[in-house]
Design an enzyme around this catalytic site. Structure first.
Site, short mmCIF file in Angstrom:
data_model
loop_
_atom_site.label_atom_id
_atom_site.label_comp_id
_atom_site.label_asym_id
_atom_site.label_seq_id
_atom_site.Cartn_x
_atom_site.Cartn_y
_atom_site.Cartn_z
CD1 TRP A 19 -0.75 2.13 2.54
CD2 TRP A 19 -2.77 1.86 1.29
NE1 TRP A 19 -1.38 3.37 2.49
CE2 TRP A 19 -2.85 3.23 2.00
CE3 TRP A 19 -3.75 1.40 0.59
CZ2 TRP A 19 -3.68 4.11 1.81
CZ3 TRP A 19 -4.87 2.22 0.34
CH2 TRP A 19 -4.72 3.65 0.87
CG ASN A 21 -1.30 7.18 2.57
OD1 ASN A 21 -0.88 6.02 3.13
ND2 ASN A 21 -1.46 8.34 3.28
CG ASP A 22 -0.36 11.69 2.45
OD1 ASP A 22 -1.53 11.11 1.87
OD2 ASP A 22 -0.58 12.14 3.59
CD GLN A 38 2.26 8.61 5.79
OE1 GLN A 38 1.32 7.90 6.63
NE2 GLN A 38 3.51 8.65 6.10
CG PHE A 78 0.63 9.72 10.39
CD1 PHE A 78 0.85 8.28 10.43
CD2 PHE A 78 -0.40 10.37 10.71
CE1 PHE A 78 -0.39 7.50 10.57
CE2 PHE A 78 -1.57 9.34 11.40
CZ PHE A 78 -1.44 8.05 11.29
CB SER A 79 2.52 12.94 5.73
OG SER A 79 1.77 11.89 4.98
NE ARG A 150 -3.36 14.21 9.88
CZ ARG A 150 -4.49 14.16 10.43
NH1 ARG A 150 -4.57 14.25 11.80
NH2 ARG A 150 -5.70 14.25 10.00
CG ASP A 151 0.03 15.62 7.34
OD1 ASP A 151 0.54 14.68 7.51
OD2 ASP A 151 -1.09 15.94 6.96
CD GLU A 206 -5.66 14.48 6.28
OE1 GLU A 206 -5.80 13.91 7.36
OE2 GLU A 206 -5.97 13.96 5.37
C1 FRU Z 1 -3.21 12.34 4.48
C2 FRU Z 1 -2.96 11.76 5.58
C3 FRU Z 1 -2.09 12.66 6.58
C4 FRU Z 1 -1.15 11.77 7.54
C5 FRU Z 1 -1.23 10.49 6.64
C6 FRU Z 1 -1.21 9.37 7.32
O1 FRU Z 1 -3.77 11.50 3.28
O2 FRU Z 1 -4.17 11.49 6.44
O3 FRU Z 1 -2.67 13.75 7.50
O4 FRU Z 1 -0.10 12.32 7.80
O5 FRU Z 1 -2.16 10.44 5.70
O6 FRU Z 1 -0.83 8.09 6.44
#
Ligand code: FRU
Length: 455
Positions: A19, A21-22, A38, A78-79, A150-151, A206
């Site tokens: 998997w 994501n970001d 991610q 996380f991101s 976060r982020d 985010e």
């Molecule tokens: C955005 C998010 C971020 C977080 C990450 C977790 O898609 O929700 O805010 O850091 O993904 O995987």
């Protein structure tokens, strides 16, 4: 999984069998593009969040590397972002070394003895060009006692004093706020200001970004802030808005402060463009971003195996002054000639006179299709993916999405990039983009253009 092998894109990054994501930690270092992301190292759904890693020489052909920063029993990663610490401000580098420093969110798990449920910002560094990473012993470096902080995106700010320092933008996600900090050493952070809520606020904020961007054809530079939000995106679910304004080293001031949700500007009008952020370390003046081509509405259910989710192409951003006097972001994909071979790129120029509408039908050898309708009189581009193949895995997936067209002249230029399961549409010199994923039984590599008359 042979059944979905044709859906794996060639020039868009996917993880081999897990998997993603970001995009995280986008940085150019010594001629190599680094894309952290991610990642769940153990499966194809969101969880066990860690920073995966890929590298590239050209932003289109990516090599997956070993996981860079792994989750533990007490912390998910996380991101966040990465910087090249040229001046060794954090002191991680020894003589002759340059440290890459990752600034990420520690999402503390229930098992953490003191910080369970909290989100705070932490550092890790690499002294071998991103291959291996060490967590800083003094983590976290910035803790507001918040569960939704976060982020962090960190960048070098030259400032007026000629000294320069680091600036961080991060979110208080549920407050719909971007918080800004400064630091001399990446370890100690001083609060600068808070921005928001503003414009689109229909979901948590985010993955913010903030950078200067030149206005094409002028000597002016303005500041652009990107804020992703979920839900509340323009096409439903996850989306990315942007603000054009000014940053004086302390405060970001948008040019249109009071406009509310309907005044929001969107980086993309499709359902699958989230969390775009820009590269650090690019010294030739280009501002390059990568986004995640999915939507939290159904990201965990998209029908590919053993991998799930893809990044967007890298995009180059500029500001363009449109005839209404606004400076808007225009985007174009980074797609060198050599990289076009494995994909289908359709460059169309449609006449924009009278009441004619044009349907761009993307199809393959089977019955599946995506129909893009360009209505120059109405100044819209509408994408219909309801018959695009497997759409049944989630009720939000079979969608019809509408994007506005800006400054329509005698023709409308449309570029469509089809690469496995991803379609990216760029129109009107990149002032409009629409990105989406589709899951046909055969790739939608062919195109037909039909003319209809508006009713
Ligand atoms: C955005 C998010 C971020 C977080 C990450 C977790 O898609 O929700 O805010 O850091 O993904 O995987």
């Amino acid at each position: 999984d042979r059944a979905t092998a044709h859906l794996r894109p060639a020039a868009h990054f996917t993880a081999r069998d897990t998997w993603l994501n970001d995009p995280n930690g986008l940085v150019l270092h010594d001629g190599t593009w680094h894309l952290f992301f991610q990642n769940n190292p153990h499966g194809a759904t969101h969880g066990n969040m860690s920073w995966g890693h890929a590298t590239s020489d050209d932003l289109v052909s990516w090599t997956e590397q070993p996981v860079a920063i792994r989750h533990t029993a007490t912390e998910e990663i996380f991101s966040g972002s990465a910087v090249v610490d040229e001046k060794n401000t954090a002191g991680f580098a020894g003589p002759g070394q340059t440290a890459l420093v990752a600034v990420y969110t520690s999402a503390y798990r229930p098992a953490h003895p003191t910080l369970a449920g909290r989100q705070a910002q932490s550092l890790a560094y690499s002294l071998d060009d991103g291959r291996t990473w060490t967590r800083y012993a003094g983590n976290p470096v910035l803790d507001r006692g918040s569960a939704d902080f976060r982020d962090p995106k960190v960048f070098w700010y030259d400032g007026e004093d000629g000294e320069g320092h680091w600036v961080m933008v991060a979110v208080e996600a549920t407050d719909r706020q971007v918080v800004m900090y400064r630091s001399a050493d990446l370890k100690h952070w001083e609060h600068l200001s808070t921005f928001g809520p503003a414009h689109a606020t229909g979901g948590v904020w985010e993955c913010p970004d903030l950078f200067p961007l030149p206005v094409r054809g002028t000597r002016r530079t303005r500041w652009v802030m990107i804020v992703s939000l979920n839900p509340g995106g323009v096409a439903g679910g996850s989306g990315a808005q942007y603000f054009v304004g000014d940053f004086d080293g302390t405060t970001f001031t948008p040019e249109r402060p009071g406009d509310g949700p309907h005044g929001a500007d969107w980086l993309d009008h499709g359902r699958d463009y989230y969390a775009p952020v820009s590269f650090n370390g690019v010294s030739d003046g280009r501002r390059l971003t990568v986004g995640w081509a999915s939507n939290w509405d159904y990201a965990n259910e998209t029908p590919t195996s053993p991998w799930r989710s893809t990044m967007s192409l890298a995009r180059e951003l500029t500001l363009v002054r449109t005839s209404d006097g606004r400076d808007r972001v225009a985007q174009r994909p980074v797609l060198p000639e050599e990289a076009r071979e494995g994909l289908s790129v359709h460059e169309l120029r449609l006449p924009a006179d009278g009441r004619r509408r044009h349907e761009i039908v993307l199809h393959g050898d089977g019955p599946d299709e995506v129909v893009l309708t360009v209505d120059a009189a109405a100044r819209t581009l509408v994408s219909d993916r309801r018959r695009s193949g497997d759409t049944a895995f989630h009720p939000a997936f079979p969608s019809v999405d509408t994007a506005p067209l800006h400054d329509v002249g005698e023709t409308v230029d449309v570029t469509v990039v089809v690469d496995g399961c991803v379609l990216e549409v760029y129109a009107c010199g990149g002032l409009t983009t629409l990105t989406q994923v589709v899951f046909p039984t055969a790739p939608l590599t062919q195109v037909a253009v039909r003319e209809t008359t508006a009713g």
